[in-house]
Scaffold this motif. Structure first.
Motif, PDB file in Angstrom:
ATOM      1  N   THR A  27       0.854  -1.182   0.000  1.00 49.94           N
ATOM      2  CA  THR A  27       0.000   0.000   0.000  1.00 49.94           C
ATOM      3  C   THR A  27       0.889   1.230   0.000  1.00 49.94           C
ATOM      4  OG1 THR A  27      -1.782  -1.124   1.214  1.00 49.94           O
ATOM      5  CG2 THR A  27      -1.777   1.287   1.235  1.00 49.94           C
ATOM      6  N   TRP A  28       0.706   2.085  -0.978  1.00 51.47           N
ATOM      7  CA  TRP A  28       1.458   3.326  -1.090  1.00 51.47           C
ATOM      8  C   TRP A  28       0.546   4.487  -0.720  1.00 51.47           C
ATOM      9  CZ3 TRP A  28       6.386   4.235  -3.721  1.00 51.47           C
ATOM     10  CH2 TRP A  28       7.081   3.053  -3.985  1.00 51.47           C
ATOM     11  N   LEU A  29       1.118   5.491  -0.113  1.00 54.18           N
ATOM     12  CA  LEU A  29       0.373   6.688   0.240  1.00 54.18           C
ATOM     13  C   LEU A  29       0.959   7.834  -0.574  1.00 54.18           C
ATOM     14  CD1 LEU A  29      -1.940   7.566   2.038  1.00 54.18           C
ATOM     15  CD2 LEU A  29      -0.309   8.025   3.857  1.00 54.18           C
ATOM     16  N   CYS A  30       0.266   8.197  -1.651  1.00 51.88           N
ATOM     17  CA  CYS A  30       0.767   9.232  -2.550  1.00 51.88           C
ATOM     18  C   CYS A  30       0.227  10.596  -2.137  1.00 51.88           C
ATOM     19  CB  CYS A  30       0.363   8.915  -3.985  1.00 51.88           C
ATOM     20  SG  CYS A  30       1.064   7.365  -4.595  1.00 51.88           S
ATOM     21  N   VAL A  31       0.867  11.633  -2.625  1.00 54.08           N
ATOM     22  CA  VAL A  31       0.500  12.993  -2.250  1.00 54.08           C
ATOM     23  C   VAL A  31      -0.512  13.593  -3.223  1.00 54.08           C
ATOM     24  CG1 VAL A  31       1.421  15.257  -1.658  1.00 54.08           C
ATOM     25  CG2 VAL A  31       2.797  13.223  -1.295  1.00 54.08           C
ATOM     26  N   GLY A  32      -0.534  13.114  -4.461  1.00 54.28           N
ATOM     27  CA  GLY A  32      -1.452  13.648  -5.453  1.00 54.28           C
ATOM     28  C   GLY A  32      -1.619  12.666  -6.594  1.00 54.28           C
ATOM     29  N   PRO A  33      -2.551  12.945  -7.487  1.00 57.23           N
ATOM     30  CA  PRO A  33      -2.852  12.001  -8.564  1.00 57.23           C
ATOM     31  C   PRO A  33      -1.970  12.123  -9.794  1.00 57.23           C
ATOM     32  CG  PRO A  33      -4.406  13.822  -8.608  1.00 57.23           C
ATOM     33  CD  PRO A  33      -3.521  14.053  -7.420  1.00 57.23           C
ATOM     34  N   THR A  34      -1.237  13.238  -9.944  1.00 59.98           N
ATOM     35  CA  THR A  34      -0.464  13.433 -11.182  1.00 59.98           C
ATOM     36  C   THR A  34       0.996  13.747 -10.864  1.00 59.98           C
ATOM     37  OG1 THR A  34      -1.172  15.768 -11.256  1.00 59.98           O
ATOM     38  CG2 THR A  34      -2.479  14.182 -12.490  1.00 59.98           C
ATOM     39  N   ARG A  35       1.317  15.021 -10.699  1.00 58.46           N
ATOM     40  CA  ARG A  35       2.709  15.421 -10.503  1.00 58.46           C
ATOM     41  C   ARG A  35       3.313  14.793  -9.249  1.00 58.46           C
ATOM     42  NH1 ARG A  35       4.961  21.671  -9.921  1.00 58.46           N
ATOM     43  NH2 ARG A  35       7.164  21.129  -9.789  1.00 58.46           N
ATOM     44  N   TYR A  36       2.537  14.658  -8.200  1.00 55.41           N
ATOM     45  CA  TYR A  36       3.049  14.129  -6.926  1.00 55.41           C
ATOM     46  C   TYR A  36       2.581  12.698  -6.684  1.00 55.41           C
ATOM     47  CZ  TYR A  36       4.187  18.996  -5.773  1.00 55.41           C
ATOM     48  OH  TYR A  36       4.693  20.266  -5.768  1.00 55.41           O
ATOM     49  N   HIS A  37       2.430  11.950  -7.763  1.00 56.12           N
ATOM     50  CA  HIS A  37       1.932  10.588  -7.609  1.00 56.12           C
ATOM     51  C   HIS A  37       3.070   9.657  -7.182  1.00 56.12           C
ATOM     52  CE1 HIS A  37      -0.536   7.005  -9.236  1.00 56.12           C
ATOM     53  NE2 HIS A  37      -0.991   7.386  -8.070  1.00 56.12           N
ATOM     54  N   GLN A  38       3.619   9.956  -6.023  1.00 54.81           N
ATOM     55  CA  GLN A  38       4.683   9.158  -5.427  1.00 54.81           C
ATOM     56  C   GLN A  38       4.691   9.411  -3.926  1.00 54.81           C
ATOM     57  OE1 GLN A  38       8.656  10.656  -6.638  1.00 54.81           O
ATOM     58  NE2 GLN A  38       7.553  12.197  -7.794  1.00 54.81           N
ATOM     59  N   PHE A  39       5.665   8.842  -3.249  1.00 56.49           N
ATOM     60  CA  PHE A  39       5.663   8.824  -1.778  1.00 56.49           C
ATOM     61  C   PHE A  39       6.729   9.759  -1.213  1.00 56.49           C
ATOM     62  CE2 PHE A  39       7.508   7.167   2.148  1.00 56.49           C
ATOM     63  CZ  PHE A  39       6.388   7.089   2.953  1.00 56.49           C
ATOM     64  N   TRP A  40       6.337  10.514  -0.180  1.00 58.04           N
ATOM     65  CA  TRP A  40       7.262  11.284   0.636  1.00 58.04           C
ATOM     66  C   TRP A  40       6.913  11.059   2.106  1.00 58.04           C
ATOM     67  CZ3 TRP A  40       5.797  13.455  -4.048  1.00 58.04           C
ATOM     68  CH2 TRP A  40       6.835  13.951  -4.853  1.00 58.04           C
ATOM     69  N   PHE A  41       7.927  10.862   2.945  1.00 55.88           N
ATOM     70  CA  PHE A  41       7.673  10.685   4.378  1.00 55.88           C
ATOM     71  C   PHE A  41       7.016  11.918   4.982  1.00 55.88           C
ATOM     72  CE2 PHE A  41      10.817   7.360   3.821  1.00 55.88           C
ATOM     73  CZ  PHE A  41      10.404   6.378   4.706  1.00 55.88           C
ATOM     74  N   ARG A  42       7.423  13.085   4.523  1.00 57.76           N
ATOM     75  CA  ARG A  42       6.920  14.332   5.107  1.00 57.76           C
ATOM     76  C   ARG A  42       5.412  14.445   4.936  1.00 57.76           C
ATOM     77  NH1 ARG A  42       9.507  17.349   1.945  1.00 57.76           N
ATOM     78  NH2 ARG A  42      11.381  17.121   3.203  1.00 57.76           N
ATOM     79  N   ASP A  43       4.956  14.329   3.704  1.00 58.56           N
ATOM     80  CA  ASP A  43       3.530  14.413   3.441  1.00 58.56           C
ATOM     81  C   ASP A  43       2.791  13.245   4.096  1.00 58.56           C
ATOM     82  OD1 ASP A  43       5.298  15.408   1.192  1.00 58.56           O
ATOM     83  OD2 ASP A  43       3.430  16.388   0.628  1.00 58.56           O
TER      84      ASP A  43
END
Length: 376
Positions: free
Chosen positions: A43-59
């Motif tokens: 399970t991945w927790l992405c920050v957004g659906p397009t440009r930020y469609h990846q994972f960051w610990f901060r967000d």
């Protein structure tokens, strides 16, 4: 549709007297569920659906906490179970498994997220399994602060703080992570580690306090800039993290409250936080964080105009971009919809109604007076 009904039905249920805020809350919940996506067995927790469609610990720290308080234990646990695989041998977490990331807030955020999950959903077996990961993460913090005697080194850190610097934001998160690691150690019966990390937390807290005292004396006003060598600018917004989520400074700390005053006077335009020194746009999620800090400081009247701006700036889908263009009032930068903003809205509303710390639970501390009028 049936699946979404089940998702909404098993989470926290709220009925607010403010219809616009109710709508934004529900749609933010939906976005949160969409961003916690399955990729094979992970399970991945992405920050957004397009440009930020990846994972960051901060967000993810904010999105995970929103999942926590909404009652989505399984989704949050699935994300946290990936964290050990993202830890390097030296104890630093990194989402790209590269030692060149230089985002030194990460370990504090990971430790804090572990502990928040453990607080709400205690599981001794999970805590014990996780403890070697916690120990390695604390080892990195201890080494990189010289056992609490120095601030963390320069990093890129949060994108709303500017270019590489010695950000207090990183230090506030380190304090939060160290405090929560010591708490988990006590819960796990690891008394030696708990005592050592408590000592580290006290020593590092004194180091941060000395630095802040020096800076505010030099500036001549009670305000905490983004780093020891900076003048106050709109990046002072990073200071609100010292109150929440980090609880790194006392709520009524004069320099913290002075920073809120400075932001209200110098960085709020037309009702929203304007990040003029760096983005050149309004910042919806940063406006929410400022409102959140005011609510927890019992300055609800000052938070109400920010809350009104937040509602008015929402898209027809009840969401926000990362930045809003000052002239058009529409998306100006980042992704849309922005997951961090959705999480911040959920967390703000929740703490308006029910906020807790280790000492007390506060019910209704952030409720505007208007919510009590016009009904039984």
């Amino acid at each position: 549709l049936e699946g979404w009904n089940r998702f909404h039905g098993r989470g926290l249920q709220l009925r607010l007297p403010d219809a616009d805020l109710q709508r934004c809350f529900g749609l933010s919940r939906t976005l949160l569920g969409m961003l916690a996506e399955k990729r094979g067995k992970e399970t991945w927790l992405c920050v957004g659906p397009t440009r930020y469609h990846q994972f960051w610990f901060r967000d993810a720290a904010y999105l995970l906490q929103a999942l926590h308080v909404m009652g989505y234990r399984e989704e949050a646990r699935a994300v946290l179970d990936r964290y050990p695989s993202l830890q390097q041998k030296d104890g630093l977490f990194t989402f790209f498994l590269s030692a060149d990331e230089k985002e030194w807030d990460i370990n504090g955020q990971a430790l804090w997220s572990f502990s928040q999950h453990d607080r709400l959903y205690p599981d001794p077996a999970w805590r014990t399994k996780l403890f070697p990961v916690v120990r390695k993460a604390m080892g990195w913090l201890e080494r990189n602060t010289r056992q609490g005697k120095a601030l963390l080194p320069p990093s890129w850190s949060a994108e709303h703080l500017g270019v590489e610097d010695n950000f207090y934001w990183d230090d506030f998160w380190a304090l939060a992570g160290g405090r929560e690691a010591a708490r988990m150690a006590r819960q796990a019966g690891e008394r030696k580690a708990a005592a050592a990390w408590t000592r580290w937390h006290a020593a590092f807290g004194r180091t941060v306090d000395r630095s802040l005292a020096t800076v505010t004396k030099k500036l001549g006003i009670p305000v905490i800039p983004a780093s020891p060598d900076r003048q106050p600018d709109s990046c002072v917004i990073g200071t609100v993290g010292a109150l929440w989520p980090c609880r790194a400074l006392a709520t009524l700390d004069p320099n913290l409250q002075g920073s809120l005053d400075w932001l209200l006077k110098n960085a709020v335009r037309g009702g929203g936080f304007w990040h003029g020194s760096y983005w050149g746009t309004y910042g919806p999620y940063l406006t929410m964080q400022l409102a959140h800090a005011l609510v927890l400081s019992d300055r609800v009247k000052e938070a109400v105009p920010l809350l009104e701006w937040i509602k008015k700036s929402a898209t027809p889908l009840g969401t926000w971009p990362e930045g809003i263009n000052v002239r058009t009032g529409k998306g100006g930068m980042g992704d849309m919809p922005h997951g961090w903003a959705a999480a911040d809205l959920i967390l703000l509303v929740r703490d308006m109604l029910l906020a807790e710390n280790d000492e007390a639970i506060h019910v209704g501390r952030g409720v505007p007076a208007s919510w009590y009028q016009g009904g039984p």
